[in-house]
Design a protein around this motif. Structure first.
Motif, PDB file in Angstrom:
ATOM      1  N   UNK A  46     118.829  22.442  69.047  1.00  0.00           N
ATOM      2  CA  UNK A  46     117.983  23.594  69.353  1.00  0.00           C
ATOM      3  C   UNK A  46     116.573  23.471  68.781  1.00  0.00           C
ATOM      4  N   UNK A  47     116.380  22.605  67.803  1.00  0.00           N
ATOM      5  CA  UNK A  47     115.044  22.350  67.285  1.00  0.00           C
ATOM      6  C   UNK A  47     114.388  21.130  67.901  1.00  0.00           C
ATOM      7  N   UNK A  48     115.169  20.368  68.662  1.00  0.00           N
ATOM      8  CA  UNK A  48     114.710  19.095  69.234  1.00  0.00           C
ATOM      9  C   UNK A  48     114.277  18.128  68.123  1.00  0.00           C
ATOM     10  N   UNK A  49     115.037  18.140  67.032  1.00  0.00           N
ATOM     11  CA  UNK A  49     114.817  17.192  65.950  1.00  0.00           C
ATOM     12  C   UNK A  49     115.821  16.050  66.086  1.00  0.00           C
ATOM     13  N   UNK A  50     115.391  14.839  65.762  1.00  0.00           N
ATOM     14  CA  UNK A  50     116.307  13.711  65.685  1.00  0.00           C
ATOM     15  C   UNK A  50     116.659  13.496  64.216  1.00  0.00           C
ATOM     16  N   UNK A  51     117.939  13.533  63.909  1.00  0.00           N
ATOM     17  CA  UNK A  51     118.398  13.371  62.529  1.00  0.00           C
ATOM     18  C   UNK A  51     119.552  12.382  62.488  1.00  0.00           C
ATOM     19  N   UNK A  52     119.426  11.420  61.605  1.00  0.00           N
ATOM     20  CA  UNK A  52     120.534  10.542  61.258  1.00  0.00           C
ATOM     21  C   UNK A  52     120.818  10.788  59.782  1.00  0.00           C
ATOM     22  N   UNK A  53     122.019  11.256  59.463  1.00  0.00           N
ATOM     23  CA  UNK A  53     122.322  11.649  58.090  1.00  0.00           C
ATOM     24  C   UNK A  53     123.775  11.334  57.756  1.00  0.00           C
ATOM     25  N   UNK A  54     123.952  10.668  56.620  1.00  0.00           N
ATOM     26  CA  UNK A  54     125.298  10.441  56.095  1.00  0.00           C
ATOM     27  C   UNK A  54     125.340  10.941  54.656  1.00  0.00           C
ATOM     28  N   UNK A 169     118.822  29.885  65.074  1.00  0.00           N
ATOM     29  CA  UNK A 169     117.569  30.615  64.918  1.00  0.00           C
ATOM     30  C   UNK A 169     116.608  29.891  63.994  1.00  0.00           C
ATOM     31  N   UNK A 170     117.139  29.350  62.899  1.00  0.00           N
ATOM     32  CA  UNK A 170     116.310  28.574  61.982  1.00  0.00           C
ATOM     33  C   UNK A 170     115.712  27.364  62.687  1.00  0.00           C
ATOM     34  N   UNK A 171     116.513  26.670  63.475  1.00  0.00           N
ATOM     35  CA  UNK A 171     116.020  25.494  64.198  1.00  0.00           C
ATOM     36  C   UNK A 171     114.875  25.860  65.133  1.00  0.00           C
ATOM     37  N   UNK A 172     115.039  26.941  65.872  1.00  0.00           N
ATOM     38  CA  UNK A 172     113.995  27.354  66.819  1.00  0.00           C
ATOM     39  C   UNK A 172     112.723  27.804  66.094  1.00  0.00           C
ATOM     40  N   UNK A 173     112.890  28.540  65.004  1.00  0.00           N
ATOM     41  CA  UNK A 173     111.732  28.990  64.238  1.00  0.00           C
ATOM     42  C   UNK A 173     110.997  27.804  63.619  1.00  0.00           C
ATOM     43  N   UNK A 174     111.762  26.854  63.073  1.00  0.00           N
ATOM     44  CA  UNK A 174     111.138  25.683  62.452  1.00  0.00           C
ATOM     45  C   UNK A 174     110.411  24.833  63.489  1.00  0.00           C
ATOM     46  N   UNK A 175     111.013  24.678  64.657  1.00  0.00           N
ATOM     47  CA  UNK A 175     110.369  23.902  65.716  1.00  0.00           C
ATOM     48  C   UNK A 175     109.013  24.486  66.089  1.00  0.00           C
ATOM     49  N   UNK A 176     108.931  25.811  66.136  1.00  0.00           N
ATOM     50  CA  UNK A 176     107.655  26.476  66.429  1.00  0.00           C
ATOM     51  C   UNK A 176     106.653  26.255  65.300  1.00  0.00           C
ATOM     52  N   UNK A 177     107.112  26.401  64.064  1.00  0.00           N
ATOM     53  CA  UNK A 177     106.204  26.321  62.915  1.00  0.00           C
ATOM     54  C   UNK A 177     105.605  24.933  62.727  1.00  0.00           C
ATOM     55  N   UNK A 178     106.391  23.888  62.981  1.00  0.00           N
ATOM     56  CA  UNK A 178     105.907  22.520  62.715  1.00  0.00           C
ATOM     57  C   UNK A 178     105.192  21.904  63.911  1.00  0.00           C
ATOM     58  N   UNK A 179     105.192  22.600  65.022  1.00  0.00           N
ATOM     59  CA  UNK A 179     104.515  22.091  66.214  1.00  0.00           C
ATOM     60  C   UNK A 179     103.007  22.002  65.967  1.00  0.00           C
ATOM     61  N   UNK A 180     102.406  21.003  66.549  1.00  0.00           N
ATOM     62  CA  UNK A 180     100.953  20.828  66.415  1.00  0.00           C
ATOM     63  C   UNK A 180     100.232  21.815  67.339  1.00  0.00           C
ATOM     64  N   UNK A 181      99.317  22.570  66.769  1.00  0.00           N
ATOM     65  CA  UNK A 181      98.502  23.529  67.508  1.00  0.00           C
ATOM     66  C   UNK A 181      97.285  22.785  68.062  1.00  0.00           C
ATOM     67  N   UNK A 182      97.181  22.639  69.376  1.00  0.00           N
ATOM     68  CA  UNK A 182      96.060  21.874  69.932  1.00  0.00           C
ATOM     69  C   UNK A 182      94.698  22.488  69.641  1.00  0.00           C
ATOM     70  N   UNK A 183      94.668  23.775  69.293  1.00  0.00           N
ATOM     71  CA  UNK A 183      93.398  24.437  68.995  1.00  0.00           C
ATOM     72  C   UNK A 183      92.965  24.266  67.548  1.00  0.00           C
ATOM     73  N   UNK A 184      93.886  23.764  66.700  1.00  0.00           N
ATOM     74  CA  UNK A 184      93.604  23.680  65.264  1.00  0.00           C
ATOM     75  C   UNK A 184      92.712  22.496  64.896  1.00  0.00           C
ATOM     76  N   UNK A 185      92.592  21.531  65.809  1.00  0.00           N
ATOM     77  CA  UNK A 185      91.714  20.380  65.574  1.00  0.00           C
ATOM     78  C   UNK A 185      92.043  19.690  64.247  1.00  0.00           C
ATOM     79  N   UNK A 186      93.341  19.615  63.922  1.00  0.00           N
ATOM     80  CA  UNK A 186      93.764  18.897  62.729  1.00  0.00           C
ATOM     81  C   UNK A 186      93.483  19.588  61.410  1.00  0.00           C
ATOM     82  N   UNK A 187      93.114  20.855  61.451  1.00  0.00           N
ATOM     83  CA  UNK A 187      92.795  21.571  60.221  1.00  0.00           C
ATOM     84  C   UNK A 187      94.070  22.047  59.525  1.00  0.00           C
ATOM     85  N   UNK A 188      93.978  22.208  58.211  1.00  0.00           N
ATOM     86  CA  UNK A 188      95.048  22.795  57.437  1.00  0.00           C
ATOM     87  C   UNK A 188      95.097  24.295  57.762  1.00  0.00           C
ATOM     88  N   UNK A 189      96.285  24.839  58.094  1.00  0.00           N
ATOM     89  CA  UNK A 189      96.348  26.252  58.494  1.00  0.00           C
ATOM     90  C   UNK A 189      96.368  27.201  57.303  1.00  0.00           C
TER      91      UNK A 189
END
Length: 196
Positions: A46-54, A169-189
């Motif tokens: 649900x977050x579209x994260x790739x995880x390999x974990x043992x 819900x956590x996965x979806x919220x995290x996916x939104x938060x870590x997404x790159x904002x194209x309007x931010x021009x690489x700035x720290x938010x």
């Protein structure tokens, strides 16, 4: 691609983890704790994260060390993959229904780790899994990732559904938060110029 490789070995657990934020939901998870494996597979999907974990843990004692330490490692992997957090949206929120359960997950990648957890899991166990460990996982993840995380249950009577709604819900919220904002021009938010 923002990725991180984390290894952590203690007298209680031995964990290796690779996390890719820009993934497809691929999950290769083997923690020794069946319910946690299931929740982390949902987290990846649900977050579209790739995880390999043992995780090799002292589950002959109980699942506590494995669950908490997996949260620690995933939190550290998230922080490492984000680096200085340049260009991210920073905030994410999801109100997620799972049958009768309804759970809000809302977070701020603030650099200030903390969990605010208002969830009532009505049973002590889900199968053999201690339900109190859901909170332990999220507390460890939020602390190590440096995020403020609120998880709040609005409805629900089935422990499995409530826990699943929290992880999705956590996965979806995290996916939104870590997404790159194209309007931010690489700035720290942050008006302070730093989040870490």
């Amino acid at each position: 691609m923002r990725t991180a490789n984390i290894e952590r070995k203690t007298s209680e657990t031995n964990i290796t983890c690779t996390l890719r934020l820009e993934g497809t939901g691929k999950a290769e998870i083997a923690t020794g704790v069946g319910f946690l494996d299931h929740m982390l597979q949902l987290f990846c999907k649900h977050g579209r994260f790739d995880v390999s974990l043992t995780c090799q843990g002292d589950v002959q004692v109980d699942d506590h060390h494995s669950v908490e330490d997996v949260g620690i490692v995933l939190g550290r992997a998230t922080a490492a993959a984000l680096g200085d957090c340049a260009g991210i949206f920073r905030y994410g929120s999801m109100l997620l229904p799972m049958d009768e359960a309804l759970v809000l997950a809302s977070l701020d990648v603030s650099g200030r780790g903390g969990l605010y957890f208002e969830v009532d899991l009505p049973t002590e166990k889900i199968g053999t899994f201690d339900t109190e460990l859901v909170k332990e996982f999220f507390a460890a993840y939020a602390r190590e990732a440096g995020m403020t995380l609120h998880v709040r249950q609005l409805a629900g009577g089935n422990s499995h559904h409530i826990a699943e709604a929290a992880f999705k819900g956590f996965a979806r919220a995290l996916a939104t938060a870590v997404k790159i904002d194209p309007r931010a021009d690489g700035q720290i938010p942050s008006s302070k110029g730093t989040l870490v």
